[in-house]
Motif scaffolding. Structure first.
Motif, PDB file in Angstrom:
ATOM      1  N   GLY A  15       0.831  -1.212   0.000  1.00  0.00           N
ATOM      2  CA  GLY A  15       0.000   0.000   0.000  1.00  0.00           C
ATOM      3  C   GLY A  15       0.857   1.249   0.000  1.00  0.00           C
ATOM      4  O   GLY A  15       0.542   2.239  -0.668  1.00  0.00           O
ATOM      5  N   GLN A  18       3.005   1.035  -3.769  1.00  0.00           N
ATOM      6  CA  GLN A  18       2.362   0.992  -5.086  1.00  0.00           C
ATOM      7  C   GLN A  18       1.762   2.342  -5.498  1.00  0.00           C
ATOM      8  O   GLN A  18       1.595   2.625  -6.670  1.00  0.00           O
ATOM      9  CB  GLN A  18       1.309  -0.111  -5.146  1.00  0.00           C
ATOM     10  CG  GLN A  18       0.152   0.022  -4.171  1.00  0.00           C
ATOM     11  CD  GLN A  18      -1.040   0.765  -4.693  1.00  0.00           C
ATOM     12  OE1 GLN A  18      -1.333   0.718  -5.871  1.00  0.00           O
ATOM     13  NE2 GLN A  18      -1.729   1.458  -3.818  1.00  0.00           N
ATOM     14  N   SER A  19       1.442   3.210  -4.508  1.00  0.00           N
ATOM     15  CA  SER A  19       0.837   4.495  -4.897  1.00  0.00           C
ATOM     16  C   SER A  19       1.851   5.452  -5.529  1.00  0.00           C
ATOM     17  O   SER A  19       1.480   6.437  -6.151  1.00  0.00           O
ATOM     18  CB  SER A  19       0.139   5.155  -3.701  1.00  0.00           C
ATOM     19  OG  SER A  19       1.036   5.356  -2.648  1.00  0.00           O
ATOM     20  N   ARG A  23       0.100   4.705 -13.079  1.00  0.00           N
ATOM     21  CA  ARG A  23      -0.716   3.668 -13.738  1.00  0.00           C
ATOM     22  C   ARG A  23      -0.256   3.411 -15.169  1.00  0.00           C
ATOM     23  O   ARG A  23      -0.296   2.306 -15.666  1.00  0.00           O
ATOM     24  CB  ARG A  23      -2.186   4.096 -13.748  1.00  0.00           C
ATOM     25  CG  ARG A  23      -2.861   3.934 -12.392  1.00  0.00           C
ATOM     26  CD  ARG A  23      -3.342   2.526 -12.172  1.00  0.00           C
ATOM     27  NE  ARG A  23      -3.789   2.312 -10.791  1.00  0.00           N
ATOM     28  CZ  ARG A  23      -4.058   1.140 -10.284  1.00  0.00           C
ATOM     29  NH1 ARG A  23      -3.884   0.056 -11.002  1.00  0.00           N
ATOM     30  NH2 ARG A  23      -4.465   1.007  -9.044  1.00  0.00           N
ATOM     31  N   HIS A  73       0.957  -2.865  -8.955  1.00  0.00           N
ATOM     32  CA  HIS A  73      -0.497  -2.808  -8.791  1.00  0.00           C
ATOM     33  C   HIS A  73      -1.113  -4.206  -8.785  1.00  0.00           C
ATOM     34  O   HIS A  73      -2.053  -4.481  -8.045  1.00  0.00           O
ATOM     35  CB  HIS A  73      -1.133  -1.945  -9.892  1.00  0.00           C
ATOM     36  CG  HIS A  73      -0.714  -0.512  -9.821  1.00  0.00           C
ATOM     37  ND1 HIS A  73      -0.829   0.237  -8.667  1.00  0.00           N
ATOM     38  CD2 HIS A  73      -0.180   0.333 -10.754  1.00  0.00           C
ATOM     39  CE1 HIS A  73      -0.385   1.470  -8.893  1.00  0.00           C
ATOM     40  NE2 HIS A  73       0.021   1.543 -10.143  1.00  0.00           N
ATOM     41  N   LYS A 199       3.264  15.601  -5.383  1.00  0.00           N
ATOM     42  CA  LYS A 199       3.140  14.145  -5.242  1.00  0.00           C
ATOM     43  C   LYS A 199       3.892  13.654  -4.011  1.00  0.00           C
ATOM     44  O   LYS A 199       3.385  12.807  -3.264  1.00  0.00           O
ATOM     45  CB  LYS A 199       3.652  13.433  -6.501  1.00  0.00           C
ATOM     46  CG  LYS A 199       3.430  11.914  -6.446  1.00  0.00           C
ATOM     47  CD  LYS A 199       3.777  11.216  -7.745  1.00  0.00           C
ATOM     48  CE  LYS A 199       3.656   9.711  -7.612  1.00  0.00           C
ATOM     49  NZ  LYS A 199       4.027   9.000  -8.839  1.00  0.00           N
ATOM     50  N   GLU A 203       2.284  11.583  -0.739  1.00  0.00           N
ATOM     51  CA  GLU A 203       2.794  10.283  -0.263  1.00  0.00           C
ATOM     52  C   GLU A 203       3.302  10.393   1.176  1.00  0.00           C
ATOM     53  O   GLU A 203       3.088   9.503   1.993  1.00  0.00           O
ATOM     54  CB  GLU A 203       3.907   9.769  -1.183  1.00  0.00           C
ATOM     55  CG  GLU A 203       3.451   9.429  -2.594  1.00  0.00           C
ATOM     56  CD  GLU A 203       2.331   8.405  -2.650  1.00  0.00           C
ATOM     57  OE1 GLU A 203       2.332   7.473  -1.827  1.00  0.00           O
ATOM     58  OE2 GLU A 203       1.437   8.566  -3.494  1.00  0.00           O
ATOM     59  N   LYS A 206       0.455  10.391   3.713  1.00  0.00           N
ATOM     60  CA  LYS A 206      -0.113   9.053   3.948  1.00  0.00           C
ATOM     61  C   LYS A 206       0.756   8.262   4.931  1.00  0.00           C
ATOM     62  O   LYS A 206       0.258   7.595   5.824  1.00  0.00           O
ATOM     63  CB  LYS A 206      -0.208   8.283   2.622  1.00  0.00           C
ATOM     64  CG  LYS A 206      -1.443   8.626   1.807  1.00  0.00           C
ATOM     65  CD  LYS A 206      -1.560   7.702   0.614  1.00  0.00           C
ATOM     66  CE  LYS A 206      -1.266   8.430  -0.655  1.00  0.00           C
ATOM     67  NZ  LYS A 206      -1.266   7.649  -1.861  1.00  0.00           N
TER      68      LYS A 206
END
Length: 367
Positions: A15, A18-19, A23, A73, A199, A203, A206
């Motif tokens: 978790g 991967q963020s 994508r 992902h 960005k 991150e 979080k």
């Protein structure tokens, strides 16, 4: 490589990493997470987008040390769907990784570890520690004002600098400004002025939810590293000059409105229901000890609401973007907010009091 790990531990770590992974990637290996099983036991997970890199260390039983890279992902989605409490076996050989948990069995393609790019940190001469709570406050009270306009890339982050014996953080998009001050940490002397990208800020915020105590911060003029327990976040900094924001902080606004931030916020939110998406303009009519909020929309009609407040200066009208005003009022924690006004065209200063660590500047709109 072969290792066994608890599903909850693996999921939490994936978790985190991967963020960071975008994508869509033109370079296939950037879609992957690097997994290293060390001889001493434990796994090291790393992900990067070439500007931002995260490394997380977790406990695992290692049978065979080694390293490989696999889709971040995809592995995260698999771990998410595995049964709670299960033990997950990861084994990699000959371009494939096997993921086994209970009756579930997956075989995933891998890419070689040697192709995985690593951000070279170089020298990070400035180093200090900040309490996690302070760092959370700095981010929460400023990041809503970060610009998303790519043309003014130097506004796409939080500006961190030392001035007047304090650590200061500021963000602006040209319409509003948020600034927070904190005690200057030991070791921050001579720190370069830096802009931490949006960005990285997201991150970092979080990860801070899982950290108690202090966060190690190391930086140079081009890179910054945050050490958060067993996770390390490294980011390139925005290469640009942040504008001298102190020039827009008004010091001579002589009209003072003291108002309850909750009732003010709810009033603005209610009247703005009919505001057109494009302008979101709310008019404030200031009168003795009250504010009348109003919105006029050609498509949706009109709305008004009176909110009591302490105001003794001459009355006048001023307009603001409702969303910008709500973003600021959302940051106010106390029972009173001070709104320092000058006239309908001048920047307005908003803060809890003259001793609070955060202040906000909002540009008015024509209404």
């Amino acid at each position: 490589m072969k290792a066994t790990i608890e599903r909850a531990t693996l999921l939490r770590s994936l978790g985190h990493v991967q963020s960071v992974v975008e994508r869509r990637n033109t370079i296939p290996i950037l879609s992957n997470v690097l997994i290293e099983a060390t001889a001493g036991g434990g796994l090291r997970l790393m992900a990067t987008d070439l500007d931002l890199q995260i490394v997380d260390q977790i406990d695992a039983a290692v049978d065979t040390p080694g390293a490989t890279t696999v889709s971040a992902h995809l592995l995260f989605d698999i771990a998410r769907k595995l049964p709670e409490g299960s033990q997950v076996s990861l084994s990699a050989a000959e371009g494939r990784m096997k993921v086994v948990a209970g009756r579930s069995n997956f075989t995933l393609p891998t890419l070689p570890r040697d192709d995985f790019p690593v951000i070279a940190e170089g020298e990070l001469p400035t180093g200090f520690e900040l309490p996690a709570e302070t760092l959370k406050q700095i981010i929460d009270k400023t990041r809503f004002a970060i610009s998303t306009e790519e043309t003014r890339y130097y506004l796409n982050g939080i500006f961190l600098h030392v001035a007047d014996g304090q650590l200061k953080a500021a963000a602006t998009d040209g319409h509003r400004l948020a600034r927070v001050t904190a005690e200057k940490p030991e070791g921050a002397d001579g720190m370069p002025d830096v802009i931490v990208p949006r960005k990285c800020v997201g991150e970092l915020r979080k990860l801070l939810d899982e950290v108690d105590g202090a966060v190690g911060v190391s930086l140079s003029g081009t890179k910054i590293r945050f050490e958060l327990g067993r996770a390390v976040l490294t980011s390139k900094l925005i290469d640009g000059t942040f504008p001298d924001y102190t020039r827009v902080i008004p010091s001579a606004n002589d009209k003072l409105l003291k108002i309850d931030p909750r009732s003010f916020m709810q009033g603005v939110d209610r009247v703005a229901t009919i505001a057109s998406e494009k302008t979101r303009a709310v008019k404030m009519t200031l009168d003795r000890d009250r504010v009348t909020l109003s919105v006029t929309s050609p498509e949706n009609g009109t709305s008004t609401e009176d909110v009591p407040g302490e105001y003794t200066s001459p009355g006048f009208d001023i307009g603001f973007n409702a969303r910008y005003l709500l973003d600021i009022l959302n940051q106010i924690e106390g029972d009173l907010v001070e709104v320092h006004l000058a006239d309908a065209a001048a920047p307005t200063l908003i803060r809890e009091s003259d001793t609070s660590s955060a202040l906000y500047v909002l540009m008015p709109m024509r209404v």
